[in-house]
Motif scaffolding. Structure first.
Motif, PDB file in Angstrom:
ATOM      1  N   PRO A   1       8.301  -0.974 -11.757  1.00 42.93           N
ATOM      2  CA  PRO A   1       7.459   0.114 -11.255  1.00 42.93           C
ATOM      3  C   PRO A   1       6.760   0.804 -12.423  1.00 42.93           C
ATOM      4  CG  PRO A   1       9.799   0.691 -11.097  1.00 42.93           C
ATOM      5  CD  PRO A   1       9.735  -0.730 -11.548  1.00 42.93           C
ATOM      6  N   PRO A   2       5.550   1.334 -12.215  1.00 47.04           N
ATOM      7  CA  PRO A   2       4.799   1.951 -13.318  1.00 47.04           C
ATOM      8  C   PRO A   2       5.424   3.254 -13.795  1.00 47.04           C
ATOM      9  CG  PRO A   2       3.651   2.264 -11.243  1.00 47.04           C
ATOM     10  CD  PRO A   2       4.804   1.355 -10.949  1.00 47.04           C
ATOM     11  N   VAL A   3       6.297   3.822 -12.975  1.00 46.37           N
ATOM     12  CA  VAL A   3       6.986   5.068 -13.319  1.00 46.37           C
ATOM     13  C   VAL A   3       8.465   4.812 -13.035  1.00 46.37           C
ATOM     14  CG1 VAL A   3       7.202   7.522 -12.736  1.00 46.37           C
ATOM     15  CG2 VAL A   3       4.983   6.397 -12.531  1.00 46.37           C
ATOM     16  N   PRO A   4       9.371   5.240 -13.914  1.00 45.27           N
ATOM     17  CA  PRO A   4      10.792   5.011 -13.620  1.00 45.27           C
ATOM     18  C   PRO A   4      11.205   5.635 -12.291  1.00 45.27           C
ATOM     19  CG  PRO A   4      10.500   5.782 -15.880  1.00 45.27           C
ATOM     20  CD  PRO A   4       9.162   5.902 -15.208  1.00 45.27           C
ATOM     21  N   ILE A   5      12.106   4.947 -11.592  1.00 44.91           N
ATOM     22  CA  ILE A   5      12.559   5.432 -10.290  1.00 44.91           C
ATOM     23  C   ILE A   5      14.010   5.852 -10.434  1.00 44.91           C
ATOM     24  CG2 ILE A   5      12.891   4.834  -7.860  1.00 44.91           C
ATOM     25  CD1 ILE A   5       9.992   4.471  -8.684  1.00 44.91           C
ATOM     26  N   ILE A   6      14.337   7.030  -9.921  1.00 48.12           N
ATOM     27  CA  ILE A   6      15.731   7.468  -9.987  1.00 48.12           C
ATOM     28  C   ILE A   6      16.195   7.878  -8.592  1.00 48.12           C
ATOM     29  CG2 ILE A   6      15.089   9.841 -10.693  1.00 48.12           C
ATOM     30  CD1 ILE A   6      17.677   9.756 -12.464  1.00 48.12           C
ATOM     31  N   HIS A   7      17.329   7.364  -8.195  1.00 46.72           N
ATOM     32  CA  HIS A   7      17.847   7.711  -6.872  1.00 46.72           C
ATOM     33  C   HIS A   7      18.646   8.996  -6.958  1.00 46.72           C
ATOM     34  CE1 HIS A   7      20.135   7.459  -3.095  1.00 46.72           C
ATOM     35  NE2 HIS A   7      19.049   6.846  -2.671  1.00 46.72           N
ATOM     36  N   SER A   8      18.684   9.769  -5.868  1.00 48.97           N
ATOM     37  CA  SER A   8      19.386  11.051  -5.960  1.00 48.97           C
ATOM     38  C   SER A   8      20.875  10.880  -6.233  1.00 48.97           C
ATOM     39  CB  SER A   8      19.136  11.943  -4.747  1.00 48.97           C
ATOM     40  OG  SER A   8      18.985  11.216  -3.604  1.00 48.97           O
ATOM     41  N   VAL A   9      21.462   9.745  -5.853  1.00 42.68           N
ATOM     42  CA  VAL A   9      22.875   9.533  -6.189  1.00 42.68           C
ATOM     43  C   VAL A   9      23.046   9.548  -7.713  1.00 42.68           C
ATOM     44  CG1 VAL A   9      24.724   7.807  -6.201  1.00 42.68           C
ATOM     45  CG2 VAL A   9      23.573   8.367  -4.067  1.00 42.68           C
ATOM     46  N   ARG A  10      22.144   8.901  -8.406  1.00 41.69           N
ATOM     47  CA  ARG A  10      22.194   8.884  -9.865  1.00 41.69           C
ATOM     48  C   ARG A  10      21.911  10.287 -10.428  1.00 41.69           C
ATOM     49  NH1 ARG A  10      24.016   6.312 -14.504  1.00 41.69           N
ATOM     50  NH2 ARG A  10      23.108   7.639 -16.083  1.00 41.69           N
ATOM     51  N   LEU A  11      20.929  10.949  -9.806  1.00 35.51           N
ATOM     52  CA  LEU A  11      20.535  12.285 -10.257  1.00 35.51           C
ATOM     53  C   LEU A  11      21.702  13.270 -10.109  1.00 35.51           C
ATOM     54  CD1 LEU A  11      17.801  13.278 -11.293  1.00 35.51           C
ATOM     55  CD2 LEU A  11      17.223  13.929  -8.960  1.00 35.51           C
TER      56      LEU A  11
ATOM     57  N   GLN B   1       0.833  -1.203   0.000  1.00 31.48           N
ATOM     58  CA  GLN B   1       0.000   0.000   0.000  1.00 31.48           C
ATOM     59  C   GLN B   1       0.871   1.258   0.000  1.00 31.48           C
ATOM     60  OE1 GLN B   1      -3.309   0.033  -0.543  1.00 31.48           O
ATOM     61  NE2 GLN B   1      -2.883   2.236  -0.740  1.00 31.48           N
ATOM     62  N   VAL B   2       1.949   1.206   0.769  1.00 31.86           N
ATOM     63  CA  VAL B   2       2.840   2.374   0.868  1.00 31.86           C
ATOM     64  C   VAL B   2       3.429   2.725  -0.502  1.00 31.86           C
ATOM     65  CG1 VAL B   2       5.037   3.185   1.840  1.00 31.86           C
ATOM     66  CG2 VAL B   2       3.372   2.063   3.317  1.00 31.86           C
ATOM     67  N   VAL B   3       3.907   1.726  -1.230  1.00 32.36           N
ATOM     68  CA  VAL B   3       4.460   2.061  -2.557  1.00 32.36           C
ATOM     69  C   VAL B   3       3.362   2.457  -3.526  1.00 32.36           C
ATOM     70  CG1 VAL B   3       6.728   0.994  -2.743  1.00 32.36           C
ATOM     71  CG2 VAL B   3       4.721  -0.418  -3.039  1.00 32.36           C
ATOM     72  N   LYS B   4       2.200   1.832  -3.384  1.00 30.68           N
ATOM     73  CA  LYS B   4       1.090   2.197  -4.276  1.00 30.68           C
ATOM     74  C   LYS B   4       0.743   3.673  -4.126  1.00 30.68           C
ATOM     75  CE  LYS B   4      -1.478  -2.102  -4.611  1.00 30.68           C
ATOM     76  NZ  LYS B   4      -2.555  -2.805  -3.886  1.00 30.68           N
ATOM     77  N   ASN B   5       0.751   4.177  -2.878  1.00 27.14           N
ATOM     78  CA  ASN B   5       0.463   5.606  -2.650  1.00 27.14           C
ATOM     79  C   ASN B   5       1.382   6.465  -3.504  1.00 27.14           C
ATOM     80  OD1 ASN B   5      -1.321   4.808  -0.693  1.00 27.14           O
ATOM     81  ND2 ASN B   5      -0.005   5.350   1.039  1.00 27.14           N
ATOM     82  N   MET B   6       2.660   6.063  -3.528  1.00 26.95           N
ATOM     83  CA  MET B   6       3.653   6.848  -4.244  1.00 26.95           C
ATOM     84  C   MET B   6       3.463   6.709  -5.760  1.00 26.95           C
ATOM     85  SD  MET B   6       7.722   6.663  -3.656  1.00 26.95           S
ATOM     86  CE  MET B   6       7.907   5.100  -4.448  1.00 26.95           C
ATOM     87  N   TYR B   7       3.329   5.456  -6.204  1.00 26.76           N
ATOM     88  CA  TYR B   7       3.156   5.216  -7.640  1.00 26.76           C
ATOM     89  C   TYR B   7       1.922   5.939  -8.176  1.00 26.76           C
ATOM     90  CZ  TYR B   7       6.385   1.137  -7.261  1.00 26.76           C
ATOM     91  OH  TYR B   7       7.446   0.302  -7.057  1.00 26.76           O
ATOM     92  N   SER B   8       0.800   5.827  -7.439  1.00 28.71           N
ATOM     93  CA  SER B   8      -0.441   6.358  -8.009  1.00 28.71           C
ATOM     94  C   SER B   8      -0.393   7.881  -8.050  1.00 28.71           C
ATOM     95  CB  SER B   8      -1.671   5.849  -7.247  1.00 28.71           C
ATOM     96  OG  SER B   8      -1.578   6.248  -5.915  1.00 28.71           O
ATOM     97  N   LYS B   9       0.278   8.486  -7.061  1.00 25.47           N
ATOM     98  CA  LYS B   9       0.418   9.939  -7.097  1.00 25.47           C
ATOM     99  C   LYS B   9       1.245  10.353  -8.324  1.00 25.47           C
ATOM    100  CE  LYS B   9      -0.191  14.011  -5.420  1.00 25.47           C
ATOM    101  NZ  LYS B   9      -1.499  14.578  -5.102  1.00 25.47           N
ATOM    102  N   ALA B  10       2.313   9.607  -8.570  1.00 23.77           N
ATOM    103  CA  ALA B  10       3.178   9.938  -9.716  1.00 23.77           C
ATOM    104  C   ALA B  10       2.404   9.784 -11.017  1.00 23.77           C
ATOM    105  CB  ALA B  10       4.406   9.043  -9.712  1.00 23.77           C
ATOM    106  N   LEU B  11       1.589   8.728 -11.093  1.00 24.10           N
ATOM    107  CA  LEU B  11       0.800   8.512 -12.303  1.00 24.10           C
ATOM    108  C   LEU B  11      -0.204   9.638 -12.497  1.00 24.10           C
ATOM    109  CD1 LEU B  11       0.243   4.643 -12.045  1.00 24.10           C
ATOM    110  CD2 LEU B  11       1.593   5.844 -13.776  1.00 24.10           C
TER     111      LEU B  11
ATOM    112  N   GLU C   1      11.653  -3.971  -4.866  1.00 20.17           N
ATOM    113  CA  GLU C   1      10.693  -4.836  -4.181  1.00 20.17           C
ATOM    114  C   GLU C   1       9.270  -4.306  -4.268  1.00 20.17           C
ATOM    115  OE1 GLU C   1      11.876  -6.447  -0.436  1.00 20.17           O
ATOM    116  OE2 GLU C   1      13.949  -6.704  -1.084  1.00 20.17           O
ATOM    117  N   GLY C   2       9.153  -2.992  -4.360  1.00 14.29           N
ATOM    118  CA  GLY C   2       7.837  -2.357  -4.381  1.00 14.29           C
ATOM    119  C   GLY C   2       6.899  -2.901  -5.444  1.00 14.29           C
ATOM    120  N   PRO C   3       7.392  -3.028  -6.700  1.00 13.26           N
ATOM    121  CA  PRO C   3       6.492  -3.526  -7.738  1.00 13.26           C
ATOM    122  C   PRO C   3       5.894  -4.891  -7.362  1.00 13.26           C
ATOM    123  CG  PRO C   3       8.500  -2.671  -8.728  1.00 13.26           C
ATOM    124  CD  PRO C   3       8.711  -2.631  -7.239  1.00 13.26           C
TER     125      PRO C   3
END
Lengths: 435, 219
Positions: free
Chosen positions: A276-286, A232-242, A264-266
């Motif tokens: 994941p339904p939206v690409p995830i980028i970590h700030s280290v990469r950013l 549920q926690v990751v879904k909150n994040m994914y759905s907001k991004a979508l 693991e979230g997906p």
């Protein structure tokens, strides 16, 4: 405690979990482990406690999950308590042992299964129970109200303007390129982290937004063994991004949040293809990309002269694949980089991962004992500055600093970059111009 | 005795090989069946380059960081596994039996070389046994069954060597040799020895999981 021990065990729930988790992988792993003991040397709990054979990863599985399967789930409270002590107190699910096992057995996954089984019976460290309740009520681990979060962002945008002109923290801006998510500890205890990130985004000319819901990218239920809530926690994040239509979700300097969102979230959220339904980028990469592409330039006069070392957070390096990017960033920031040994994907967990820090005071003693390996690794580099792009690593290493008198300072990339980046004229703060 | 020998080298061979191969097949197919629903993570991140590298580095001697840290065990286990296949497959006596039965056979090693390889194999087995006994982190994991399987894997080699050199009662030695080898084949699909096949799947998985998804080496 005795009351706890007398509470009946819901064997049916355990049996269901056993059957649910009885994958081809777990079946194979449990049956082919040839007890070679090679995994022992990989584990910092084992190394830190005078090579106690009971701390070898294979033993921890043998004493817990294998036994539960053998007993077909018919276990008592005392046994569950023992599983609890092992699955939370003797493993941070850092996955280092998988690299040292001839069969590549994923022991962390099995320990997570033990955590789920304990969790189904309410046998979970107190600290994690509290955070789970917070996630349920508010969607974030600190139980922070949305208006407080938004207010903190507004306040931090104002603060940031002291250093960089015109910083804004756009909330829920649809169509932004990046949706930036934070660790709930930032708005709660370290709001300047948000201010620093806002400065970096502004200087890099990034199109970004902070969501008003799903903004906490941490996922402690994943470590508490509560897979439904973790999903549920990751879904909150994914759905907001979508719904905002962003191109990517960016994760703050937090290790397990990246493990959750990206890897693991997906699965926790029920995405069958594991992506994941939206690409995830970590700030280290950013940060690496900003520096590489010249969107952020470092003031050469501010380059760090003193030797620095890098703490590879397990969930960013080994379990996140970003150990090269971390080192690339340091090349832009410091002249004298001294790596720990071992490092990169082989690095040892700091001892604060897998939920250990939020598990609180009752686990602190163990955390300090098992952290000996990390303390010695740091001491051996001879450096006094440790860069750690993860909140849990930072807390743990700060504690180790006191415990082992290392005399070090732990810093994040955000702190260094905001301090060292060159500001283009139009972004120089108003006061500076007036002087 | 002759009847027993004929039974053991006739129908019993068919039975043990059928159970060995059939058992491994059934087990593998069963696990693949289970995996279709419960192990999507195995299929979602397939990249054979990572899978094969993950396998390869653990097949070659000291190909992994883990084994390089324990070179004696690394070499002993490599030799043990290699000769476990090489000696019986390329043994002259076995190939003569094969030729008698089917008119075809594999090439044979010189007998003196087979002797040496057998002794090296047994020496490796002894090292593995001693390691199990003396290293606390290995001993604590080892059950009676683990000791049994290790010793039982060596039994056909000891008895084969003795029978060939006519040490001890030849006929009984030969019978024990054949029975133990056939029993070992039958045990493989039902025990941890099934790693002869499952090794490749579990290694491929961790190769995908850590390599494809994260670019991390698992060796």
């Amino acid at each position: 405690m005795s009351e706890q021990l007398e509470k009946p065990v819901n064997t049916k729930a355990i049996k269901e979990l056993l059957s649910l988790n009885d994958s081809a992988r777990i079946k194979s792993w449990l049956s082919i482990c040839s007890r070679c003991g090679l995994c022992a040397e990989s584990c910092f709990f084992y190394l830190a406690k005078n090579r106690d054979p009971k701390l070898s990863p294979a033993y921890k599985v043998k004493a817990t999950l294998l036994e539960i399967y053998k007993r077909k789930g018919n276990v008592d409270r005392a046994f569950l308590q023992k599983c609890h002590d092992i699955a939370w107190g003797e493993c941070t699910t850092c996955k280092r042992c998988s690299l040292f096992c001839p069969f590549g057995i994923d022991i962390a996954t099995m320990i997570s299964t033990v955590r789920s089984i304990c969790s189904s019976q309410g046998v979970v460290p107190e600290g994690l129970v509290r955070t789970s309740a917070n996630y349920r009520e508010s969607g974030n681990q600190m139980g922070m109200a949305t208006e407080d979060f938004v207010e903190t962002c507004t306040w931090m945008a104002e603060e940031a303007c002291d250093d960089v002109r015109g910083v804004e923290i756009p909330i829920d801006k649809a169509g932004a390129r990046i949706m930036y998510t934070v660790n709930a500890r930032e708005p709660m205890y370290y709001p300047q982290d948000i201010s620093m990130m806002a400065q970096i985004f502004t200087v890099a000319g990034e199109s970004w937004t902070v969501p008003s819901t799903g903004w906490d990218c941490t996922n402690l239920p994943m470590f508490a063994g509560d897979k439904a809530l973790a999903g549920q926690v990751v879904k909150n994040m994914y759905s907001k991004a979508l719904s905002l239509g962003v191109e990517a979700i960016a994760i703050t300097e937090c290790g397990h949040a990246y493990r959750s969102a990206r890897f693991e979230g997906p699965y926790l959220a029920g995405y069958r293809d594991g992506n994941p339904p939206v690409p995830i980028i970590h700030s280290v990469r950013l940060f690496y990309e900003y520096l590489r592409d010249g969107r952020i330039k470092i003031d050469p006069a501010k380059l760090i002269e003193a030797p620095v070392t890098y703490q590879d957070p397990c969930n960013i390096s080994r379990n996140g694949g970003l150990w090269r990017e971390g080192r690339e960033i340091i090349q832009y920031l410091a002249r004298d980089f001294r790596d720990m040994s071992p490092n990169s994907e082989y690095n040892h967990c700091c001892g604060g991962g897998g939920g250990f820090i939020p598990m609180g005071p009752e686990f602190k003693r163990r955390r300090m004992e098992s952290g000996k390996v990390k303390a010695e690794q740091i001491r051996a580099t001879g450096t006094k500055i440790v860069i750690a792009p993860c909140h849990n690593c930072t807390d743990q290493i700060n504690d180790l600093n006191k415990e082992y008198q290392l005399g070090i300072k732990v810093v994040s990339f955000k702190e260094l970059i905001t301090e060292m980046m060159l500001l283009p004229d139009h972004l120089k703060p108003v006061e500076a111009e007036e002087k | 005795m002759i009847e027993l020998y004929e039974f053991l080298t006739g129908p019993a061979v068919w039975v043990s090989f059928s159970i060995f191969i059939g058992g491994l097949l059934v087990r593998t197919i069963y696990l693949l069946g289970v995996s279709l629903e419960r192990d999507r993570v195995f299929y979602n991140h397939v990249d054979m380059k990572w899978g094969l590298r993950s396998i390869f580095h653990w097949l070659v001697p000291l190909g992994s960081r883990s084994l390089r840290a324990q070179p004696v065990f690394g070499i002993a286990s490599f030799v043990f596994h290699l000769f476990l296949f090489v000696v019986p497959l390329f043994l002259q006596a076995h190939n003569m039996l094969l030729h008698e039965a089917f008119g075809v056979s594999l090439p044979s090693l010189p007998e003196s070389l087979s002797d040496i390889l057998t002794i090296v194999f047994l020496a490796a087995g002894v090292i593995l046994l001693i390691r199990r006994l003396v290293k606390p982190e290995v001993r604590i994991l080892t059950s009676a069954w683990d000791y049994f399987l290790l010793l039982f894997t060596c039994l056909p080699f000891v008895t084969g060597l003795f029978a060939y050199h006519q040490i001890g009662p030849y006929q009984s030695m030969l019978i024990i040799h054949i029975v133990s080898a056939e029993a070992l084949l039958i045990l493989i699909p039902f025990t941890k020895l099934s790693h002869v096949v499952l090794f490749f799947f579990s290694r491929a998985f961790i190769g995908f999981e850590m390599g494809t998804r994260r670019g991390a080496k698992t060796w």
